[in-house]
Design an enzyme around this catalytic site. Structure first.
Site, PDB file in Angstrom:
ATOM      1  N   LYS A 145      16.100  -4.136 -16.257  1.00  0.00           N
ATOM      2  CA  LYS A 145      15.060  -3.161 -15.900  1.00  0.00           C
ATOM      3  C   LYS A 145      15.276  -2.627 -14.490  1.00  0.00           C
ATOM      4  O   LYS A 145      15.238  -1.423 -14.258  1.00  0.00           O
ATOM      5  CB  LYS A 145      13.673  -3.822 -15.983  1.00  0.00           C
ATOM      6  CG  LYS A 145      12.583  -3.015 -15.295  1.00  0.00           C
ATOM      7  CD  LYS A 145      11.224  -3.655 -15.402  1.00  0.00           C
ATOM      8  CE  LYS A 145      10.762  -4.495 -14.247  1.00  0.00           C
ATOM      9  NZ  LYS A 145      10.537  -3.850 -12.952  1.00  0.00           N
ATOM     10  N   ASN A 146      15.498  -3.532 -13.541  1.00  0.00           N
ATOM     11  CA  ASN A 146      15.557  -3.092 -12.145  1.00  0.00           C
ATOM     12  C   ASN A 146      16.869  -2.393 -11.794  1.00  0.00           C
ATOM     13  O   ASN A 146      17.005  -1.855 -10.694  1.00  0.00           O
ATOM     14  CB  ASN A 146      15.309  -4.276 -11.211  1.00  0.00           C
ATOM     15  CG  ASN A 146      13.850  -4.702 -11.260  1.00  0.00           C
ATOM     16  OD1 ASN A 146      13.018  -4.015 -11.852  1.00  0.00           O
ATOM     17  ND2 ASN A 146      13.541  -5.837 -10.657  1.00  0.00           N
TER      18      ASN A 146
ATOM     19  N   CYS B 240      -0.635  -2.673  -5.850  1.00  0.00           N
ATOM     20  CA  CYS B 240      -0.647  -3.238  -7.204  1.00  0.00           C
ATOM     21  C   CYS B 240      -0.964  -4.715  -7.102  1.00  0.00           C
ATOM     22  O   CYS B 240      -1.177  -5.237  -6.005  1.00  0.00           O
ATOM     23  CB  CYS B 240       0.656  -2.976  -7.941  1.00  0.00           C
ATOM     24  SG  CYS B 240       1.987  -4.033  -7.448  1.00  0.00           S
TER      25      CYS B 240
ATOM     26  N   ARG C 193       2.469  -3.113  -1.055  1.00  0.00           N
ATOM     27  CA  ARG C 193       3.738  -2.445  -1.315  1.00  0.00           C
ATOM     28  C   ARG C 193       3.843  -1.057  -0.669  1.00  0.00           C
ATOM     29  O   ARG C 193       3.924  -0.038  -1.367  1.00  0.00           O
ATOM     30  CB  ARG C 193       3.992  -2.375  -2.831  1.00  0.00           C
ATOM     31  CG  ARG C 193       3.931  -3.750  -3.467  1.00  0.00           C
ATOM     32  CD  ARG C 193       4.283  -3.758  -4.921  1.00  0.00           C
ATOM     33  NE  ARG C 193       5.701  -3.590  -5.165  1.00  0.00           N
ATOM     34  CZ  ARG C 193       6.251  -3.633  -6.371  1.00  0.00           C
ATOM     35  NH1 ARG C 193       5.508  -3.818  -7.428  1.00  0.00           N
ATOM     36  NH2 ARG C 193       7.547  -3.478  -6.520  1.00  0.00           N
TER      37      ARG C 193
ATOM     38  N   ASP D 275      10.992 -12.414  -8.415  1.00  0.00           N
ATOM     39  CA  ASP D 275      10.683 -12.088  -9.813  1.00  0.00           C
ATOM     40  C   ASP D 275      10.847 -13.297 -10.750  1.00  0.00           C
ATOM     41  O   ASP D 275      10.544 -13.195 -11.945  1.00  0.00           O
ATOM     42  CB  ASP D 275      11.568 -10.925 -10.304  1.00  0.00           C
ATOM     43  CG  ASP D 275      11.231  -9.621  -9.611  1.00  0.00           C
ATOM     44  OD1 ASP D 275      10.224  -9.574  -8.876  1.00  0.00           O
ATOM     45  OD2 ASP D 275      11.981  -8.646  -9.794  1.00  0.00           O
TER      46      ASP D 275
ATOM     47  N   ARG E 299       6.296  -3.832 -19.987  1.00  0.00           N
ATOM     48  CA  ARG E 299       7.010  -3.052 -18.970  1.00  0.00           C
ATOM     49  C   ARG E 299       8.442  -3.563 -18.799  1.00  0.00           C
ATOM     50  O   ARG E 299       9.344  -2.778 -18.486  1.00  0.00           O
ATOM     51  CB  ARG E 299       6.308  -3.188 -17.612  1.00  0.00           C
ATOM     52  CG  ARG E 299       5.087  -2.352 -17.411  1.00  0.00           C
ATOM     53  CD  ARG E 299       4.658  -2.417 -15.956  1.00  0.00           C
ATOM     54  NE  ARG E 299       5.818  -2.242 -15.093  1.00  0.00           N
ATOM     55  CZ  ARG E 299       6.015  -2.867 -13.931  1.00  0.00           C
ATOM     56  NH1 ARG E 299       5.119  -3.674 -13.453  1.00  0.00           N
ATOM     57  NH2 ARG E 299       7.106  -2.652 -13.233  1.00  0.00           N
TER      58      ARG E 299
HETATM   59  C1  LIG Z   1      11.952  -1.634  -9.870  1.00  0.00           C
HETATM   60  C2  LIG Z   1      12.447  -2.730  -8.977  1.00  0.00           C
HETATM   61  O1  LIG Z   1      13.628  -2.822  -8.688  1.00  0.00           O
HETATM   62  N1  LIG Z   1      11.538  -3.617  -8.581  1.00  0.00           N
HETATM   63  C3  LIG Z   1      11.950  -4.728  -7.755  1.00  0.00           C
HETATM   64  C4  LIG Z   1      12.049  -4.289  -6.322  1.00  0.00           C
HETATM   65  O2  LIG Z   1      10.786  -3.777  -5.942  1.00  0.00           O
HETATM   66  P1  LIG Z   1      10.643  -2.955  -4.592  1.00  0.00           P
HETATM   67  O3  LIG Z   1      11.825  -2.105  -4.404  1.00  0.00           O
HETATM   68  O4  LIG Z   1       9.297  -2.317  -4.608  1.00  0.00           O
HETATM   69  O5  LIG Z   1      10.639  -4.134  -3.536  1.00  0.00           O
HETATM   70  P2  LIG Z   1      11.038  -4.107  -2.010  1.00  0.00           P
HETATM   71  O6  LIG Z   1      12.284  -4.891  -1.813  1.00  0.00           O
HETATM   72  O7  LIG Z   1      10.993  -2.714  -1.527  1.00  0.00           O
HETATM   73  O8  LIG Z   1       9.810  -4.895  -1.364  1.00  0.00           O
HETATM   74  C5  LIG Z   1       9.951  -6.123  -0.702  1.00  0.00           C
HETATM   75  C6  LIG Z   1       8.904  -6.247   0.387  1.00  0.00           C
HETATM   76  O9  LIG Z   1       9.091  -5.200   1.320  1.00  0.00           O
HETATM   77  C7  LIG Z   1       7.889  -4.515   1.550  1.00  0.00           C
HETATM   78  N2  LIG Z   1       8.181  -3.087   1.824  1.00  0.00           N
HETATM   79  C8  LIG Z   1       8.955  -2.396   0.957  1.00  0.00           C
HETATM   80  C9  LIG Z   1       9.233  -1.070   1.182  1.00  0.00           C
HETATM   81  C10 LIG Z   1       8.690  -0.444   2.311  1.00  0.00           C
HETATM   82  O10 LIG Z   1       8.891   0.757   2.567  1.00  0.00           O
HETATM   83  N3  LIG Z   1       7.914  -1.170   3.153  1.00  0.00           N
HETATM   84  C11 LIG Z   1       7.645  -2.490   2.949  1.00  0.00           C
HETATM   85  O11 LIG Z   1       6.947  -3.133   3.735  1.00  0.00           O
HETATM   86  C12 LIG Z   1       7.104  -4.706   0.241  1.00  0.00           C
HETATM   87  O12 LIG Z   1       5.729  -4.498   0.412  1.00  0.00           O
HETATM   88  C13 LIG Z   1       7.464  -6.118  -0.123  1.00  0.00           C
HETATM   89  O13 LIG Z   1       6.634  -7.033   0.551  1.00  0.00           O
HETATM   90  O14 LIG Z   1      12.428  -5.408  -5.513  1.00  0.00           O
HETATM   91  C14 LIG Z   1      11.457  -6.475  -5.530  1.00  0.00           C
HETATM   92  C15 LIG Z   1      11.947  -7.539  -4.550  1.00  0.00           C
HETATM   93  O15 LIG Z   1      13.094  -8.147  -5.014  1.00  0.00           O
HETATM   94  C16 LIG Z   1      11.288  -6.997  -6.940  1.00  0.00           C
HETATM   95  O16 LIG Z   1      10.254  -7.933  -6.955  1.00  0.00           O
HETATM   96  C17 LIG Z   1      10.948  -5.863  -7.899  1.00  0.00           C
HETATM   97  O17 LIG Z   1      11.020  -6.332  -9.231  1.00  0.00           O
HETATM   98  C1  LIG Z   2       7.657  -6.585  -9.619  1.00  0.00           C
HETATM   99  C2  LIG Z   2       8.458  -6.174 -10.594  1.00  0.00           C
HETATM  100  O1  LIG Z   2       8.690  -4.869 -10.921  1.00  0.00           O
HETATM  101  P1  LIG Z   2       8.148  -3.534 -10.250  1.00  0.00           P
HETATM  102  O2  LIG Z   2       8.777  -3.408  -8.907  1.00  0.00           O
HETATM  103  O3  LIG Z   2       8.657  -2.476 -11.179  1.00  0.00           O
HETATM  104  O4  LIG Z   2       6.650  -3.641 -10.181  1.00  0.00           O
HETATM  105  C3  LIG Z   2       9.215  -7.137 -11.447  1.00  0.00           C
HETATM  106  O5  LIG Z   2      10.148  -6.687 -12.151  1.00  0.00           O
HETATM  107  O6  LIG Z   2       8.901  -8.331 -11.446  1.00  0.00           O
END
Ligand SMILES: CC(=O)N[C@H]1[C@@H](OP(=O)(O)OP(=O)(O)OC[C@H]2O[C@@H](n3ccc(=O)[nH]c3=O)[C@H](O)[C@@H]2O)O[C@H](CO)[C@@H](O)[C@@H]1O
Ligand SMILES: C=C(OP(=O)(O)O)C(=O)O
Length: 417
Positions: free
Chosen positions: A22-23, A116, A121, A305, A397
């Site tokens: 998925k990711n 969420c 996030r 995850d 999802r």
């Molecule tokens: C679709 C997808 O690939 N989802 C994955 C992706 O989510 P996602 O890309 O949203 O996760 P991030 O690595 O960005 O987030 C990690 C942390 O960084 C923080 N943050 C992130 C961006 C930003 O601009 N500012 C900030 O503070 C977030 O709030 C969180 O606490 O990586 C996460 C961390 O491995 C996984 O749990 C999710 O499954």
């Molecule tokens: C947090 C997850 O996904 P998403 O970033 O799409 O919410 C996940 O795959 O566990």
């Protein structure tokens, strides 16, 4: 409302095949927006999130055809530059279309994703990256607009935290910027490498994905490409935990052991027998699980995850384990649900102290988010009696044919309603 009914007590045996990740697939689909010719994507999992991002692309003017396992996407013509709330709210990864739209069209307007269940996030790191590449960011009325009418220019970008989404969005935007971009402290997840491979197939020039420094030489045009996405390491890990918890013997086919090292290490520490080969992993539960401590970290650390699933395993381990969540600030929604099933867990700040119990008991629980839902299924597999899981749209999802796959290895699980 649809529910999952799990009747516990069966040991799992046989082979289960892992689907595409998925990711990995979500950013790769977003990347097809950069191509001036059609793309073909293979090993596509059958997931609600895939349908959602496909809808976002269609809304932007792309033509998308989904066949089992394959996606054909034609982004030759882009007719809109705005992603609406109805679609972004369903899935935060929709925000990944901003980088490609900005790079190709010089403008993008995306609804703010909002918080969420697992945390607030924010997207500040994505936006800082776009600004460093020369975009102007305007926020208002629930939308974020990025503008770069003269195109983007390469820059040196340091990420305060190795955010997966920010690294992906910046990589996609920078692939068509003028000159060189360097991303320092990027995410190193396998899904980043997969996206870089897709972009390079499309004609980009990206080096260093998967390390702590990514170098991108911008190019003026990208074409569509044919790409097969990597196997889902989180889905693989979930079935591995299921085998371990039920004292079963399951071959998890298509699991890439390279991507599963932290999960394999923890399962071995817990006393699970794991044999690795080139096509997958065989997982055997011995009937006795040792408690282990877990701390989630960016890759190659233990994946957030998989935290909920490992916590489910720890609820029936011998002894006390400490599960620490460092990536998201609120990813313990499954704790109360596991407690309803008889687990003994106390939350202390960013840690959960889990004391193993002799048995869990089935009851009505909620899938509060995707992986919390997976944890409920796992707990249900070993609980006495019947577990009824609601809010399963979260599970849909991210798990391809979960009911069929679990039934295939002997679980008593069905979808009702
Ligand atoms: C679709 C997808 O690939 N989802 C994955 C992706 O989510 P996602 O890309 O949203 O996760 P991030 O690595 O960005 O987030 C990690 C942390 O960084 C923080 N943050 C992130 C961006 C930003 O601009 N500012 C900030 O503070 C977030 O709030 C969180 O606490 O990586 C996460 C961390 O491995 C996984 O749990 C999710 O499954
Ligand atoms: C947090 C997850 O996904 P998403 O970033 O799409 O919410 C996940 O795959 O566990």
């Amino acid at each position: 409302m649809e529910k999952l009914i799990v009747r516990g007590g069966r040991r799992l045996f046989g082979t289960v095949r892992v689907s595409g990740a998925k990711n990995a697939v979500l950013p790769v689909i977003a990347a097809t927006l950069l191509g001036t010719t059609p793309s073909t994507l293979e090993d596509i999992p059958d997931l609600e999130d895939v349908r959602t991002i496909a809808e976002v692309l269609e809304h932007l003017g792309a033509s998308v055809r989904i066949e089992p396992g394959t996606l054909y996407i034609d982004c030759t013509k882009i007719t809109a530059l705005e992603a609406p709330y109805e679609l972004v709210r369903k899935m935060r990864a929709s925000f990944l279309v901003m980088g490609p739209l900005l790079a190709r069209e010089g403008c993008a307007k995306i609804s703010l994703p909002g918080g969420c269940a697992i945390g607030t996030r924010p997207i500040d790191l994505h936006l800082k990256g776009f600004e460093a590449l020369g975009a102007e960011i305007i926020t208002g009325h629930g939308f974020i607009e990025a503008r770069a009418p003269q195109g983007l220019t390469g820059a040196r970008i340091y990420l305060d935290f190795p955010s997966v989404g920010a690294t992906e969005n910046i990589m996609m935007a920078a692939s068509m910027a003028k000159g060189q971009t360097i991303i320092e402290n990027p995410a190193e997840e396998p899904e980043i490498v997969d996206l870089a491979n897709m972009l390079n197939h499309m004609g980009a020039n990206i080096r260093g994905a998967g390390t702590n420094l990514i170098r991108i030489e911008g190019v003026s045009e990208l074409k569509g490409a044919c790409h097969a996405v990597i196997p889902d390491r989180i889905e693989a890990g979930t079935y591995m935990v299921a085998a371990a918890m039920t004292g079963g013997d399951v071959y998890v086919e298509n699991a890439l052991i390279e991507h599963l090292k932290p999960v394999i290490a923890k399962l071995k520490e817990a006393g699970v027998v794991i044999e690795e080969d080139i096509n997958g992993v065989r997982v055997r539960g011995t009937g006795m699980i040792r408690s282990v401590d877990i701390k989630t970290l960016p890759y190659p650390g233990f994946p957030t995850d998989m935290q909920a699933q490992l916590m489910a395993l720890m609820t029936i381990a011998q002894g006390t384990s400490i599960v620490t969540e460092t990536v998201f600030e609120n990813r313990f929604m499954h704790v109360d649900e596991l407690k309803r099933m008889g687990a003994s867990i106390k939350i202390d700040g960013r840690s959960a102290v889990v004391e193993g119990v002799a048995k869990l008991t089935g009851c009505q629980v909620k899938a509060t988010d995707l992986r919390a839902g997976a944890a409920m299924v796992l707990a249900g597999l070993v609980a006495e009696g019947q577990t009824e899981i609601s809010y399963i749209h979260h599970i849909d999802r991210g798990y391809d044919n979960l009911v069929e796959k679990f039934r295939g290895i002997g679980a008593d699980i069905e979808r009702v309603g």
